[in-house]
Design a protein around this motif. Structure first.
Motif, PDB file in Angstrom:
ATOM      1  N   ASP A   1      -7.267  36.122 -14.810  1.00 37.88           N
ATOM      2  CA  ASP A   1      -8.678  36.330 -14.502  1.00 37.88           C
ATOM      3  C   ASP A   1      -9.558  35.274 -15.166  1.00 37.88           C
ATOM      4  N   GLU A   2      -9.180  34.851 -16.375  1.00 37.79           N
ATOM      5  CA  GLU A   2      -9.952  33.782 -17.023  1.00 37.79           C
ATOM      6  C   GLU A   2      -9.809  32.470 -16.246  1.00 37.79           C
ATOM      7  N   ILE A   3      -8.582  32.170 -15.827  1.00 38.61           N
ATOM      8  CA  ILE A   3      -8.350  30.936 -15.077  1.00 38.61           C
ATOM      9  C   ILE A   3      -9.129  30.943 -13.766  1.00 38.61           C
ATOM     10  N   ILE A   4      -9.114  32.062 -13.055  1.00 40.32           N
ATOM     11  CA  ILE A   4      -9.852  32.158 -11.796  1.00 40.32           C
ATOM     12  C   ILE A   4     -11.346  31.943 -12.031  1.00 40.32           C
ATOM     13  N   GLN A   5     -11.885  32.599 -13.041  1.00 38.69           N
ATOM     14  CA  GLN A   5     -13.312  32.485 -13.326  1.00 38.69           C
ATOM     15  C   GLN A   5     -13.695  31.041 -13.626  1.00 38.69           C
ATOM     16  N   ARG A   6     -12.892  30.366 -14.422  1.00 38.89           N
ATOM     17  CA  ARG A   6     -13.229  28.996 -14.822  1.00 38.89           C
ATOM     18  C   ARG A   6     -12.921  27.994 -13.702  1.00 38.89           C
ATOM     19  N   LEU A   7     -11.837  28.213 -12.966  1.00 41.01           N
ATOM     20  CA  LEU A   7     -11.494  27.309 -11.884  1.00 41.01           C
ATOM     21  C   LEU A   7     -12.498  27.398 -10.744  1.00 41.01           C
ATOM     22  N   SER A   8     -13.117  28.541 -10.590  1.00 42.87           N
ATOM     23  CA  SER A   8     -14.103  28.737  -9.528  1.00 42.87           C
ATOM     24  C   SER A   8     -15.313  27.830  -9.700  1.00 42.87           C
ATOM     25  N   VAL A   9     -15.550  27.355 -10.918  1.00 42.88           N
ATOM     26  CA  VAL A   9     -16.649  26.417 -11.143  1.00 42.88           C
ATOM     27  C   VAL A   9     -16.370  25.114 -10.410  1.00 42.88           C
ATOM     28  N   ALA A  10     -15.089  24.704 -10.401  1.00 46.29           N
ATOM     29  CA  ALA A  10     -14.702  23.475  -9.698  1.00 46.29           C
ATOM     30  C   ALA A  10     -14.462  23.718  -8.218  1.00 46.29           C
ATOM     31  N   ASP A  11     -13.971  24.906  -7.865  1.00 47.82           N
ATOM     32  CA  ASP A  11     -13.647  25.215  -6.468  1.00 47.82           C
ATOM     33  C   ASP A  11     -14.077  26.646  -6.170  1.00 47.82           C
ATOM     34  N   GLU A  12     -15.265  26.781  -5.643  1.00 51.94           N
ATOM     35  CA  GLU A  12     -15.819  28.121  -5.412  1.00 51.94           C
ATOM     36  C   GLU A  12     -15.120  28.860  -4.284  1.00 51.94           C
ATOM     37  N   SER A  13     -14.238  28.184  -3.529  1.00 48.95           N
ATOM     38  CA  SER A  13     -13.562  28.849  -2.412  1.00 48.95           C
ATOM     39  C   SER A  13     -12.621  29.946  -2.887  1.00 48.95           C
ATOM     40  N   ILE A  14     -12.242  29.930  -4.163  1.00 49.76           N
ATOM     41  CA  ILE A  14     -11.331  30.977  -4.675  1.00 49.76           C
ATOM     42  C   ILE A  14     -12.070  31.930  -5.625  1.00 49.76           C
ATOM     43  N   SER A  15     -13.399  31.854  -5.655  1.00 50.25           N
ATOM     44  CA  SER A  15     -14.169  32.628  -6.628  1.00 50.25           C
ATOM     45  C   SER A  15     -14.087  34.130  -6.402  1.00 50.25           C
ATOM     46  N   HIS A  16     -13.767  34.550  -5.174  1.00 49.75           N
ATOM     47  CA  HIS A  16     -13.722  35.975  -4.857  1.00 49.75           C
ATOM     48  C   HIS A  16     -12.355  36.590  -5.139  1.00 49.75           C
ATOM     49  N   GLN A  17     -11.405  35.779  -5.585  1.00 46.80           N
ATOM     50  CA  GLN A  17     -10.057  36.282  -5.843  1.00 46.80           C
ATOM     51  C   GLN A  17      -9.973  36.929  -7.224  1.00 46.80           C
ATOM     52  N   THR A  18      -8.988  37.811  -7.408  1.00 47.92           N
ATOM     53  CA  THR A  18      -8.665  38.381  -8.712  1.00 47.92           C
ATOM     54  C   THR A  18      -7.161  38.263  -8.920  1.00 47.92           C
ATOM     55  N   THR A  19      -6.737  38.355 -10.164  1.00 46.43           N
ATOM     56  CA  THR A  19      -5.305  38.297 -10.438  1.00 46.43           C
ATOM     57  C   THR A  19      -4.582  39.460  -9.769  1.00 46.43           C
ATOM     58  N   LYS A  20      -5.200  40.623  -9.760  1.00 40.04           N
ATOM     59  CA  LYS A  20      -4.575  41.787  -9.128  1.00 40.04           C
ATOM     60  C   LYS A  20      -4.291  41.526  -7.658  1.00 40.04           C
ATOM     61  N   GLN A  21      -5.206  40.844  -6.976  1.00 37.51           N
ATOM     62  CA  GLN A  21      -5.020  40.527  -5.558  1.00 37.51           C
ATOM     63  C   GLN A  21      -4.017  39.394  -5.344  1.00 37.51           C
ATOM     64  N   SER A  22      -3.970  38.465  -6.280  1.00 34.10           N
ATOM     65  CA  SER A  22      -3.286  37.197  -6.053  1.00 34.10           C
ATOM     66  C   SER A  22      -1.932  37.082  -6.730  1.00 34.10           C
ATOM     67  N   ALA A  23      -1.589  38.021  -7.602  1.00 30.98           N
ATOM     68  CA  ALA A  23      -0.293  37.979  -8.280  1.00 30.98           C
ATOM     69  C   ALA A  23       0.806  38.491  -7.355  1.00 30.98           C
ATOM     70  N   PHE A  24       1.990  37.917  -7.494  1.00 33.17           N
ATOM     71  CA  PHE A  24       3.131  38.378  -6.719  1.00 33.17           C
ATOM     72  C   PHE A  24       3.778  39.577  -7.403  1.00 33.17           C
ATOM     73  N   ARG A  25       4.400  40.408  -6.591  1.00 28.62           N
ATOM     74  CA  ARG A  25       5.082  41.584  -7.127  1.00 28.62           C
ATOM     75  C   ARG A  25       6.269  41.163  -7.972  1.00 28.62           C
ATOM     76  N   LEU A  26       6.544  41.938  -9.001  1.00 27.27           N
ATOM     77  CA  LEU A  26       7.718  41.664  -9.836  1.00 27.27           C
ATOM     78  C   LEU A  26       9.001  42.028  -9.095  1.00 27.27           C
ATOM     79  N   ALA A  27       8.955  43.078  -8.294  1.00 26.22           N
ATOM     80  CA  ALA A  27      10.135  43.514  -7.548  1.00 26.22           C
ATOM     81  C   ALA A  27      10.477  42.500  -6.463  1.00 26.22           C
TER      82      ALA A  27
END
Length: 237
Positions: A42-68
């Motif tokens: 979530d920290e990476i997304i928040q900070r990276l969104s400053v450079a690329d706002e196209s991913i600003s609406h993403q969250t780690t919960k939405q974007s992480a892959f399943r462990l299984a």
């Protein structure tokens, strides 16, 4: 600053105990590692969104892959991945677009892993119809990609173009291009591998932001071509 010890320690144990019973008995270890990874993501997304706002609406919960793991069509029946993975694209991890990715796992002790930890950008193995779109874009305007690969931004990022798989022969419609090597690729992915020591040297979030923000131009070129094509940006082959 994030401490990655919980993540690496969990996966080091999981590697040698990759079964459902062990996971159930060590659920607390998993949940702590997952909490730490989500906070980092979530920290990476928040900070990276400053450079690329196209991913600003993403969250780690939405974007992480399943462990299984999906073992239905795999000879490897181990139930769990041995890394945490995160993929950020403008339309989410299920869209076939260029994005930013992070894999965190322990150092390879036995030669069993494909890689160590890795951060990068681009697109891996797009469906044939979308690969054709990308190849045509390179044929038409490949100087953009080539200039990027020769830029200080790319060189100083530590990223490397993944070139392990290419077309055996170049289709006639793209013959004669000065960018044949890029057109022949099956993946347009930039990668930077990190050991555990490198991952924990300083702040991993800083390493990720400095590296990934340098790949914005690469992703933009690919994604603009895909969007302009009007093709469905799905993983259906």
């Amino acid at each position: 600053m994030h401490n990655l010890n919980n993540i690496f320690n969990f996966f080091r144990q999981l590697k040698y105990n990759n079964n459902v019973d062990w996971m159930h008995a060590n659920k607390q270890l998993y949940e702590q590692a997952r909490t730490d990874f989500f906070a980092l993501g979530d920290e990476i997304i928040q900070r990276l969104s400053v450079a690329d706002e196209s991913i600003s609406h993403q969250t780690t919960k939405q974007s992480a892959f399943r462990l299984a793991r999906d073992t239905r069509f795999s000879a490897n029946k181990l139930p769990y991945h041995t890394h945490f993975g995160l993929l950020l694209t403008p339309q989410g991890k299920m869209s076939a677009m260029a994005g930013y990715f992070i894999y965190l796992q322990p150092d390879d002790e036995d030669g069993d892993y494909f890689t160590t930890s890795m951060i990068g950008a681009g697109i891996y193995a797009p469906p044939a119809k979308l690969a054709k779109v990308i190849r045509q874009a390179i044929f038409d305007d490949g100087d953009v990609m080539q200039n990027y690969l020769q830029s200080d931004t790319y060189i100083n990022s530590g990223l490397q173009l993944y070139t392990d798989e290419t077309l055996r022969s170049l289709p006639k419609q793209w013959a004669g291009s000065p960018h044949q090597d890029l057109i022949r690729n099956k993946h347009w992915m930039l990668c930077k591998q990190l050991t555990e020591e490198e991952s924990q040297h300083g702040n991993f979030a800083d390493i990720a932001i400095n590296t990934l923000s340098a790949a914005k131009e690469w992703n933009n070129f690919i994604n603009q071509a895909l969007i302009d094509s009007g093709e469905s940006l799905s993983w259906k082959r």
